[in-house]
Structures are given as structure tokens and as C-alpha cells.
Design a protein around this motif. Structure first.
Motif, PDB file in Angstrom:
ATOM      1  N   LYS B   6      49.059  39.431  45.887  1.00 10.04           N
ATOM      2  CA  LYS B   6      47.834  40.018  45.336  1.00 10.04           C
ATOM      3  C   LYS B   6      46.604  39.352  45.954  1.00 10.04           C
ATOM      4  O   LYS B   6      46.245  38.226  45.580  1.00 10.04           O
ATOM      5  N   ILE B   7      46.012  39.990  46.918  1.00 12.09           N
ATOM      6  CA  ILE B   7      44.769  39.502  47.513  1.00 12.09           C
ATOM      7  C   ILE B   7      43.878  40.720  47.726  1.00 12.09           C
ATOM      8  O   ILE B   7      44.321  41.711  48.312  1.00 12.09           O
ATOM      9  N   ARG B  71      40.171  24.307  48.422  1.00  9.22           N
ATOM     10  CA  ARG B  71      39.229  25.100  47.627  1.00  9.22           C
ATOM     11  C   ARG B  71      37.903  24.384  47.453  1.00  9.22           C
ATOM     12  O   ARG B  71      36.856  25.004  47.378  1.00  9.22           O
ATOM     13  N   MET B  74      35.852  24.440  50.772  1.00  4.13           N
ATOM     14  CA  MET B  74      35.316  25.765  51.102  1.00  4.13           C
ATOM     15  C   MET B  74      34.671  26.467  49.907  1.00  4.13           C
ATOM     16  O   MET B  74      34.525  27.687  49.908  1.00  4.13           O
ATOM     17  N   ASP B  75      34.283  25.665  48.903  1.00  2.00           N
ATOM     18  CA  ASP B  75      33.641  26.208  47.695  1.00  2.00           C
ATOM     19  C   ASP B  75      32.557  27.240  47.981  1.00  2.00           C
ATOM     20  O   ASP B  75      32.394  28.214  47.252  1.00  2.00           O
ATOM     21  N   GLU B  76      31.796  27.005  49.043  1.00  2.00           N
ATOM     22  CA  GLU B  76      30.602  27.819  49.292  1.00  2.00           C
ATOM     23  C   GLU B  76      30.855  28.956  50.271  1.00  2.00           C
ATOM     24  O   GLU B  76      29.945  29.733  50.566  1.00  2.00           O
ATOM     25  N   GLN B  77      32.070  29.033  50.800  1.00  2.00           N
ATOM     26  CA  GLN B  77      32.308  30.019  51.851  1.00  2.00           C
ATOM     27  C   GLN B  77      32.824  31.322  51.239  1.00  2.00           C
ATOM     28  O   GLN B  77      33.987  31.421  50.829  1.00  2.00           O
ATOM     29  N   TYR B  81      39.587  32.869  51.431  1.00  2.00           N
ATOM     30  CA  TYR B  81      40.622  33.017  50.407  1.00  2.00           C
ATOM     31  C   TYR B  81      41.728  32.026  50.703  1.00  2.00           C
ATOM     32  O   TYR B  81      42.168  31.912  51.851  1.00  2.00           O
ATOM     33  N   PHE B  82      42.181  31.343  49.663  1.00  2.00           N
ATOM     34  CA  PHE B  82      43.267  30.390  49.867  1.00  2.00           C
ATOM     35  C   PHE B  82      44.502  30.826  49.095  1.00  2.00           C
ATOM     36  O   PHE B  82      44.406  31.330  47.978  1.00  2.00           O
ATOM     37  N   ARG B  83      45.666  30.655  49.692  1.00  2.00           N
ATOM     38  CA  ARG B  83      46.916  30.880  48.981  1.00  2.00           C
ATOM     39  C   ARG B  83      47.874  29.719  49.217  1.00  2.00           C
ATOM     40  O   ARG B  83      48.141  29.352  50.367  1.00  2.00           O
ATOM     41  N   LEU B  84      48.341  29.148  48.116  1.00  2.00           N
ATOM     42  CA  LEU B  84      49.342  28.086  48.154  1.00  2.00           C
ATOM     43  C   LEU B  84      50.706  28.742  48.282  1.00  2.00           C
ATOM     44  O   LEU B  84      51.205  29.330  47.321  1.00  2.00           O
TER      45      LEU B  84
END
Lengths: 443, 443
Positions: B6-7, B71, B74-77, B81-84
Motif C-alpha cells: 500500500k503506497i 524517516r 528525510m522529515d522535510e522531504q 516514502y520509506f518502507r521497512l
């Protein structure tokens, strides 16, 4: 193990201390110049500053900043011996402690094993919930919280998603209150930035307390204000309810009400951690040993207990002292001096507790404090209490490094509203699959 | 997992980056203002600053000071999108990455999986030795070293005790040299204070290097001086020998000579970590993908590889670039710019490596450095090299907090000769029982 553990025999009176918490550690230090062999046995090689474990669990502090290796703390103490071992039982006739590395003889034994989490016999609760009694617990909770959110990203079903986002904390003592406050701060300032795809309005924090007020044992003002602070933070404080059962997904209260969560934090009770082989008659309810005012366990001349595991029943303290750091530290200190008196055949000094009060912090600038200063009670809540809490915890930490690093971490967090240690390293708890279909990834 | 992960589908070109090491992270940052959806997949939720792992393994730094959660970085970007997740394979026709959380579609795929430890097919070695490629490895090594000493206290048999006190390091590259130096410093300044009952004259540190000199790829001066420094530190550097086998106790060299140790640190080689589903023809020896000067994997238009996993074969670099941080960072940066050019239908820029040189530290005030500055070579060893090493590593760390905390930790260590983080938390390796009788505790 059958044989004797290998420890030099110095031909001096030997005191074996089981447990290096606040009490055991203070005792070791107080014995620095006493002509005895001091052996500390602990199953960890470090002392843990338990009052700040909740900040490790909420990514505010590094575990490394609140632990101190015993061997490092006592580098300079010539009569100190440390053994990393688990104690299995005591033979009080032969005067030996049976451990995972062999038998350890003693002339004097001090039980300073502290307390463990009390699940009141509920094995399902013990299996499914997370406690915060050790560094490993705190790391596991941190990892679990973060993993839950990563998993929540993949869910579409609202109840399933909520089960990962919601938290239930059981127990309204300092630990429960502090963890609820810290999670609220993460919900407000940190998680929404990290997980922009999740809706944190859906993250509920429930705090269940069996009694009518929080922070039992503290003043009414403290109880009132902590409740007000937590509710302002958006914590759902549920008073006068008990948790009846938890299957890893559904929490059932004694009223039949239910809450859904994958993460239940159990902070509802502790019990002493007694050792096999010491006479059962000396063990009171709550797993504490009855001790006299010299911390001698009832029925023995050469076995002592101190701190959480000791119940010093006197007219002034019919239930013993509170199971917190201060009585342990003070008892450890006095017992060290009393060992010197014992060797010098001088009369022992009885223990008198100097109650300095109690504190709990809810969040930024918010704490409650009941302080006793020169016999007078002072009660304060809010910023001043928070400053006091901060100061007292900083100076109580062991070693300059830990104090400095915690101070810096707090300063960073204070000015940035950030808690930066949000990594998943080490043990984590996998949420149980509830229904295979809903766990599937969906578009 | 069968379904799509789910992205959100942003309807923009989507680049999926597998691996958040130096190269992947730099690429993400370089794509900050590029109109693409940037998805980073990593099996950890944090970036690891690998060059300092050896200091975590030797109690000098906290793991927390050399990792940074993706995360948070890249808080401000907004396009990040990050996925573990773990990547299982790639379907290059359907353009999807198969992961542990489901399928992830891509328009462009960047393989930045780095390298893993290369045991050259020796499964026994893999099972019995410890590598230092991840934070978990480093923690395991630290815990194992400390546990060994605790256990050694219980042994009387000299060979058995030595097997716990001695260390064999295989591989004379920067990692091997640095860990040998750090262990020597612990042996000299720290362990004798912690373990007064042990005789550290018996603690041997062996460094086995297959070639005739250390730090292959660096200058002859660097190789010479590092050898001299290590030998002055009392490290037994064994050149021109290979380790033939290790059963967890006995190390056998190719000459038939043997060493006894419970702890073999394997730093003898790395290999790329390729992904299933990408054509085997593009995979060169050492597990690296052949890429062109735009980091495109041979045979594909929309699949890229960078860093350790990429072998950019040119007349100037017949073996590709060295498997270190700098080529990865520079390639990540350029590739980010090239994606912008690609979208703007502008010609891509080919990669040119700016070799800044190489360094390795042996200990306090001792390092070797081969530096390239404006096309000129400078070679220095000793204090100046150590200062440069310190400075370069500090500024390369991610974030102000980590830089400050590492600087403070180093300052403490420098003035106290102490490395304070000597606790056993998390995974540790139990030494195999060799003979039941000798493991027994004895008086």
C-alpha cells in the motif's frame, strides 16, 4: 553447577550481595573502606537507572545513557569482586549461594534482588503485555511501537489499523503516567512528521487505573493535576476500572467494556523477587522479606535484605517502606556502616527513613512534586515541579558522562520537540496475526 | 506477499531505491527537488555509519550515535516514502519489486544494496566467526568479548582461559587494522582495571593478513607505518598467511600453524549483495553489477546500481571503483541530478570519481592517511593523520546530535583513556563448550 565458583579466598569476612540495583550498589560503595571481601552477583553486568527507562522506551534517551557497568563504577574499589551470574538458591546452613557459575560461600548474605513485574497470576497477560522493568524491556517496547507503525502503513481495515496505532497502559502510578505523557508528546510532535501517510487522530492512548485517582501515595493535588495534564494531552484516563483479560488484541475491562490494541503496557504492580532456600516464614505478601530495623531477615543472624525486597514493618511503617529508590539507597548506606560496626563489635544503628517526597513528570514543563524539606511538606505542580524533577534525576544518574549526555539529550528535545532515537535495533514483538485476510497487503 | 504494497500512486515517475547506505541516502537527498516519487526500501529503519562500527564493537561509541532513522533524516522531504521491508526479487518485465510487505511498482529501480561479508563459501567460518558489517554485528561482538572475560574468571585450565582471552582477526584492511588497534587499547588501559583477577599479559591479539602488507590499496608508507604501530601495540601481525579453517576453537593457517580462540573476527572480504531477477549476465565476479558511466545496469534502460554493488568498468577503472563510501556518495549525488536531466530529456552526465584518498586509524594519536588534494598526493602518518581522520569522520556523520555526541565520547576517551560502554545488552554469542570437564567451575 556443583563445584565452587572460582573467587579468591581473602581470609576476610565475606559479604555476598545479590543484585546491583540502587540498594545493592549503595551498599557496595559504603563498604569501600570496610575490611571485608565484597562480592556482587548480578545477572546483568551493569546498573540500570530505572526511573528513566520510560524515556528509553519512547526514543528520548539512549539505553547507554542510563546504564553503568558495575566493573567501571567500582574500578577503584580494591575489596570489590563482581560475578555475572544467576542465583538459583541459597543454602543457609552451608552458607553458600548456588549460582549459574557455581557455589559462592558467604559469611554475610544481602538480598537486594529488587522487584519484578507482578501479573497477579495472569499468564495470558504476562505473555501478551510489555513491562518496563529492564533496559531490554524498554528497548523491546520502543522497537514494538515503531514496528507497529511501519506495519500499520500496509493496512486498510480501520479496526486493524487502530489496533496497531492505539496503546493501552495499565496502572496509574509514576511509570504509567510518565509513559502515557511521553507517548502523547510523540503523537503530537514526532510521529505525524515521520508517518505522514497515517492519521494520528486515530492514535488513542488509554490509561487504565483501578483506583479513583492517579499516583496513589502522592498528594491529592498531585493526583488531580496529573489527571488534568494527561487529559489535556488527550490521554483517555479510565479510572476505577480493572483490566480483566487481554488476548493480544482485545482488552476486556471488569465492566465488560473492551478496547482494541496490539500493545498493552503493564505497569500495574510489582512484587519482590525472593530467593529459594530462605525460610518461607520470613516472606510476607508481595514477595518481600520481613526485616528488622537493621535490615536483618527475620530468623537469621547473617542474612539481610534491603530495598524493594525488604519489608521493614514498624509501627510507623505497617506496610514497610515504599518500593522506590530512596529507601533502598538509604538502607544500603546504613547497612554498609553497620557492617563496619559489626566487625568492630559496636552496636548497630537502626534505620530511619528520610522521606524526601515523590515526583512524576507528564511532559514538557509539566510535572507534579510532593517534596519534604526539613520536615515540612511542599507541593507544587507545573513548571517548577518539572524543573525539580529534571534536576533531581540528572544529579541522581551515575557518572559525569551519563549526566552530561542525558542533559544534552533533554536540551535537544526541549528546543526541537524531537525525540531522535527512533530506530529499531534488537528485540521486538511481532503482533499476532488476527485474521489472515486482513493482514494481507492491499492497494 | 502477493498483492501490491500500500503506497499512494502519485501519478508521477516513481523511483524505487533498494538500500539506504551511503549511496542510496545521497540519491534520496539529491532527488529532493526532482518531480518524482522517491521510495526507499530498507530492512532497517535507519542508516548506519559503517566506518565507526568497530568503535561500537569495542565499547567506545554507543550504537545510537552512529545510526540515523531514515524517516527522521528525510522529515522535510515531501516526495520521500520509506518502507521497512526485505526485498525478495525483482520482476523486470512487470517492473515490480517483490518484498516482504507486497509488490512495489517502479518506473526506475536503483539497486543500492551494498556489500555483505564474503566467506568465500566457507560455511563453517560463517557459522563460527563474527563479522562487523551491521550495528547488530558490532553489538554482538562487544557483548561476546565482555562475556568471554566474565567466563574466563571461572576457568583454571590455561589453554581454555587463553581461548577466551585471545582474539584472531582475519583481514588486514581498514576494519581489521582498526579493530586490532582498538582491542589493544582496551587491553592496555581498560580491561586490566575491570578484570583485576585476570592476567592480561595472556591476552593475545592476532591479525592475519593473506598478502605481504596491510591496508592493500593504500601507499607503502601507510602499510609500513600501520604495521609498525600495531606491532608496537603488541598486536601479533601475521603476514602472508591464510586462514584455512576455524571450528570455533582452533584456527588453522595454510601453513599448518594453529591458533586457539573462541572469537574470530572475519574482516577478510566483502561481496556485492545482488537481487534475484536481474539478469545474471550483468553480474560480475564479486557479486557486483556491471554498470555504465551513468550507473545503468548492463542490459537495462531503467535499472541502476550504485556504490559497492556497482562495478563501473572503464579503462581507468578496470576493476570498478573501490568498495568504500566515497564512490557511493558521489554516484548517488550524480544519479539524482541525472534523473532530473532524464525527466527534462537532457543528456546525462557521465560519472567521474574524485578520489579523496584513504585513511585508517590505529589508536590514540596514531593513524595513516593518503590524501589527494587538488590532484596532488599527500601522505602522512601519526598525529596529523589521526587529527584528519577524526575531523573527517566527525563531519561525515549525519546530524548535529550524532556529531556532538561522538565528539564528546571521543573527548572523554582521549583524556581518560577509558571506553565506558562496557555493558552486555542484546545478542551475544555463547562460546561452544569444548570439553565438559574443563568448563566446570573449579576452586
Amino acid at each position: 553447577m556443583e563445584g565452587l565458583a572460582k573467587i579468591e579466598d581473602l581470609g576476610k569476612p565475606r559479604v555476598v550481595i545479590v543484585g546491583g540495583g540502587f540498594g545493592g550498589l549503595e551498599l557496595v560503595k559504603a563498604l569501600r573502606h570496610v575490611d571485608m571481601q565484597v562480592i556482587l552477583i548480578d545477572k546483568q553486568n551493569y546498573h540500570t537507572f530505572q526511573p528513566l527507562l520510560y524515556q528509553v522506551a519512547t526514543a528520548g534517551l539512549s539505553p547507554d545513557d542510563i546504564v553503568s557497568p558495575f566493573r567501571k563504577i567500582m574500578d577503584e574499589q580494591a575489596n570489590f569482586y563482581f560475578r555475572l551470574a544467576e542465583v538459583q538458591r541459597v543454602d543457609t546452613v552451608a552458607q553458600v549461594v548456588e549460582t549459574s557459575i557455581g557455589l559462592v560461600k558467604y559469611d554475610y548474605l544481602v538480598v537486594a534482588t529488587g522487584a519484578t513485574t507482578n501479573y497477579f497470576g495472569d499468564e495470558q497477560m504476562q505473555r501478551n503485555s510489555i513491562a518496563i522493568k529492564s533496559v531490554e524491556d524498554a528497548i523491546e517496547l520502543r522497537n514494538t511501537v515503531l514496528s507497529n507503525f511501519e506495519k500499520a502503513l500496509q493496512l486498510g481495515d480501520e479496526e486493524q489499523m487502530n489496533s496497531l496505532l492505539d496503546f493501552v497502559i495499565v496502572g496509574g502510578g509514576p511509570t504509567g503516567v510518565e509513559i502515557a505523557g511521553a507517548l502523547s508528546e510523540l503523537r503530537k510532535h514526532v510521529f505525524p512528521k515521520d508517518y505522514k501517510e497515517l492519521d494520528f487522530k486515530q492514535m488513542d492512548i488509554h490509561l487504565v487505573q483501578s483506583g479513583p485517582s492517579l499516583l496513589k501515595g502522592m498528594s491529592e493535588e498531585a493526583a488531580q493535576k496529573s489527571l488534568e495534564y494527561l487529559r489535556n494531552y488527550g490521554v483517555n484516563v479510565i479510572l476505577d476500572r480493572r483490566v480483566k483479560s487481554y488476548d493480544g488484541y482485545t482488552v476486556t475491562l471488569n465492566t465488560g467494556e473492551t478496547l482494541i490494541t496490539r500493545t498493552l503496557i503493564w505497569a500495574a504492580g510489582v512484587a519482590g523477587a525472593p530467593i529459594d532456600g530462605i525460610r518461607k516464614e520470613s516472606l510476607l505478601k508481595g514477595g518481600r522479606y520481613q526485616v528488622d530495623e537493621y535490615n536483618r531477615v527475620a530468623g537469621y543472624e547473617n542474612i539481610f535484605a534491603l530495598g524493594d525486597i525488604a519489608a521493614m514493618i514498624t509501627p510507623a511503617t505497617p506496610e514497610g517502606h515504599p518500593m522506590v529508590a530512596q529507601p533502598a539507597i538509604q538502607q544500603g548506606h546504613l547497612l554498609g556502616q553497620n557492617f563496619a560496626r559489626l566487625l568492630a563489635k559496636q552496636p548497630l544503628q537502626p534505620f530511619h527513613y528520610h522521606d524526601k517526597g515523590a515526583m512524576a513528570t507528564i511532559g514538557r514543563n509539566l510535572a507534579v512534586a510532593d517534596v519534604k524539606l526539613m520536615g515540612k511538606d511542599y507541593r507544587t505542580q507545573g513548571f517548577l515541579a518539572w524543573l525539580m524533577w529534571t534536576f533531581v534525576h540528572l544529579i541522581s544518574l551515575i557518572g559525569f558522562r551519563n549526566r552530561l549526555f542525558v542533559l544534552l539529550s533533554w536540551t535537544f528535545s526541549y528546543f526541537s520537540n524531537d525525540k531522535g532515537l527512533r530506530y529499531i535495533i534488537g528485540k521486538r514483538r511481532e503482533p499476532m496475526p488476527v485474521e489472515a485476510t486482513t493482514e494481507k497487503a492491499i492497494v
